[in-house]
Scaffold this active site. Structure first.
Site, PDB file in Angstrom:
ATOM      1  N   GLY A   1       7.401   4.034   3.830  1.00  0.00           N
ATOM      2  CA  GLY A   1       7.897   5.241   4.481  1.00  0.00           C
ATOM      3  C   GLY A   1       9.277   5.024   5.053  1.00  0.00           C
ATOM      4  N   GLY A   2       9.703   5.928   5.903  1.00  0.00           N
ATOM      5  CA  GLY A   2      11.052   5.887   6.418  1.00  0.00           C
ATOM      6  C   GLY A   2      11.312   4.724   7.342  1.00  0.00           C
TER       7      GLY A   2
ATOM      8  CG  LEU B   1      -1.973  -1.080   1.307  1.00  0.00           C
ATOM      9  CD1 LEU B   1      -2.726  -1.000   2.627  1.00  0.00           C
ATOM     10  CD2 LEU B   1      -2.947  -0.981   0.144  1.00  0.00           C
ATOM     11  N   GLY B   2       2.064   1.181   0.529  1.00  0.00           N
ATOM     12  CA  GLY B   2       2.918   2.357   0.593  1.00  0.00           C
ATOM     13  C   GLY B   2       4.153   2.058   1.411  1.00  0.00           C
TER      14      GLY B   2
ATOM     15  CE  LYS C   1       5.277   1.889   8.192  1.00  0.00           C
ATOM     16  NZ  LYS C   1       4.867   3.269   8.015  1.00  0.00           N
TER      17      LYS C   1
ATOM     18  N   GLY D   1       9.065   1.706   7.513  1.00  0.00           N
ATOM     19  CA  GLY D   1       8.460   0.435   7.169  1.00  0.00           C
ATOM     20  C   GLY D   1       7.622   0.513   5.916  1.00  0.00           C
TER      21      GLY D   1
ATOM     22  CB  VAL E   1       1.626   0.086   4.752  1.00  0.00           C
ATOM     23  CG1 VAL E   1       0.238  -0.367   5.208  1.00  0.00           C
ATOM     24  CG2 VAL E   1       2.207   1.070   5.741  1.00  0.00           C
TER      25      VAL E   1
ATOM     26  CG  ASP F   1       2.325  13.922  11.706  1.00  0.00           C
ATOM     27  OD1 ASP F   1       2.175  15.134  11.453  1.00  0.00           O
ATOM     28  OD2 ASP F   1       2.818  13.117  10.910  1.00  0.00           O
TER      29      ASP F   1
END
Length: 446
Positions: free
Chosen positions: A21-22, A18-19, A40, A24, A26, A129
């Site tokens: 990031g820094g 799904l995506g 994740k 992990g 997903v 956040d």
């Protein structure tokens, strides 16, 4: 526990990414009972930090206390093996940051976000956040997808790889000035997010991050265009003094919503290797588990990262009586989701078949008027019977179903009159044939 082999990670079957990031990546996955979840998987350079994983393992017990219809709960975690991972409820939808704004149903969004914030704070966690990218819109309902994990990762040396502590424009002034991020900081972020949804603009403008951060600290927010019922609440939540902001409970009260329901998604627990925290981390002042919390981001995009968060400065819940249990998803939530999906499909069929019937009836009005009226009467009778069934039922969407049915009948008759007046029978027959082919292709693709 088995390691990922391209298909499975522990008891979860990985379907598609799904995506990333820094910290992990997903994945959309299936749990052992065939339900979709978001998994994740921590990057290898994160998994190599044993001390951080130990702290994260301890924090999972607090993270799983956060539950409710407007938060993507943490369901499971495993910090052992070469591929540690965390599992959250999968939210199918689009982020608030990419949907058209201003949003149509602003009250629904405001109430859902307020309930989510209260759920997070009641568990003793601070999101830190909260922003449009971390709010998923699922069938018009907001679901917050980021909370609960940062303290375990504060010591990581990988923060230089792109992990973002927060987003200027949505971070509270005290956070930008280096002070502790408490529950009032989340209230500020809630209001900034809602202001964006209400006006379609960033409340503190755009430009270099330093410029936006300066405006947050020294300027008033841009709330022009916000509705009159919402603007006073936004201004109260966006004041610079954290102590002057309302609490999440007060925000809920002002919006006229009840406290968030708990346990809606069933009994949740850790089915992996995450253990119950030691007593020293269960709310004892001065312990790492007491001072900080964190959260997992399941944002489906390249910017999905673990972001820093802290607990709400409230007295943390007593974890001593919690036991590690296997997660069993709530039947009520699953049934409601299925009912919502069935209602969406039924509505599409009613509208789509109505348009097709109107085309056929309009094409037959001149050469075969009896057939034209028969088509209209048959469709109307079927839909009216469906509306009567909805009236007698106790379904979740009874009123919406009746309105859709009756509106469809009126719309089909009106469309029939307009089409038969403006177009020839041959042209309408071509339209009907094209619609039939498109419908068949759509069904085959679906």
């Amino acid at each position: 526990m088995s390691e990922p082999d391209g298909e499975h990670l522990g008891p979860y079957r990985l379907l598609s990414p799904l995506g990333s990031g820094g910290f992990g990546e997903v994945h959309l996955a299936l749990d052992p009972e065939g339900r979709t979840v978001a998994v994740k998987v921590l990057h290898p350079h994160v998994a190599a930090e044993a001390s951080a994983l130990t702290r994260l393992e301890r924090e999972v017990e607090t993270m799983r206390l956060v539950e409710g219809p407007h938060v993507a709960e943490v369901l499971d975690a495993s910090m052992s093996g070469d591929s540690p991972y965390l599992v959250t409820r999968y939210v199918q939808g689009r982020a608030l940051s990419v949907v058209p704004v201003p949003v149509d149903d602003l009250r629904r969004l405001a109430r859902g976000l307020a309930q989510a914030l209260m759920s997070i704070h009641e568990a003793g966690v601070v999101h830190r956040d909260l922003k449009p990218a971390n709010v998923m819109m699922a069938d018009g309902e907001p679901v917050v997808i980021d909370f609960g994990i940062a303290s375990a990762l504060d010591s990581l040396s990988v923060t230089a790889s792109g992990a973002v502590v927060g987003t200027p424009g949505y971070l509270a002034p005290e956070v930008l000035e280096g002070q502790e991020a408490g529950a009032p900081a989340d209230v500020f972020s809630f209001a900034a997010t809602l202001a964006y949804a209400a006006t379609g603009r960033q409340p503190y403008g755009t430009g270099p991050l330093s410029a936006v951060a300066y405006r947050v600290v020294h300027h008033e927010p841009d709330l022009e265009g916000a509705p009159a019922w919402l603007e006073p609440l936004l201004r109260d939540c966006l004041v610079r003094d954290p102590a002057a902001r309302p609490t999440a409970a007060q925000v809920c009260a002002r919006l006229g919503v009840d406290a968030p329901a708990r346990g809606r998604h069933g009994v949740r627990g850790l089915s992996g290797t995450a253990r119950r925290p030691a007593p020293s981390a269960m709310g004892v002042p001065g312990s790492a588990g007491h001072e900080q919390g964190g959260y997992l981001s399941t944002e489906a995009g390249p910017g999905a990262v673990f972001s820093t968060g802290r607990r709400a400065g409230l007295e943390p819940p007593d974890l001593h009586d919690l036991s590690t249990r296997e997660w069993r998803p709530g039947v009520a939530a699953v049934d409601e989701a299925r009912a919502r999906h069935r209602e969406k499909i039924r509505r599409r069929w009613v509208v789509g078949s109505g348009i097709f019937v109107a085309l056929l009836a309009a094409a037959a009005r001149t050469p075969l008027p009896e057939a034209s009226l028969l088509l209209l009467a048959s469709y109307s009778l079927i839909v009216v019977v469906d509306a009567g069934i909805a009236l007698l039922s106790r379904g979740l969407f009874r009123s919406r179903r009746m309105v859709t049915d009756l509106s469809s009948v009126a719309g089909v008759v009106a469309l029939w009159l307009v089409l038969s007046t403006l177009f020839s029978p041959f042209t309408l027959a071509l339209f009907a044939g094209t619609a039939l082919v498109v419908g068949v292709v759509f069904l085959l693709n679906a």
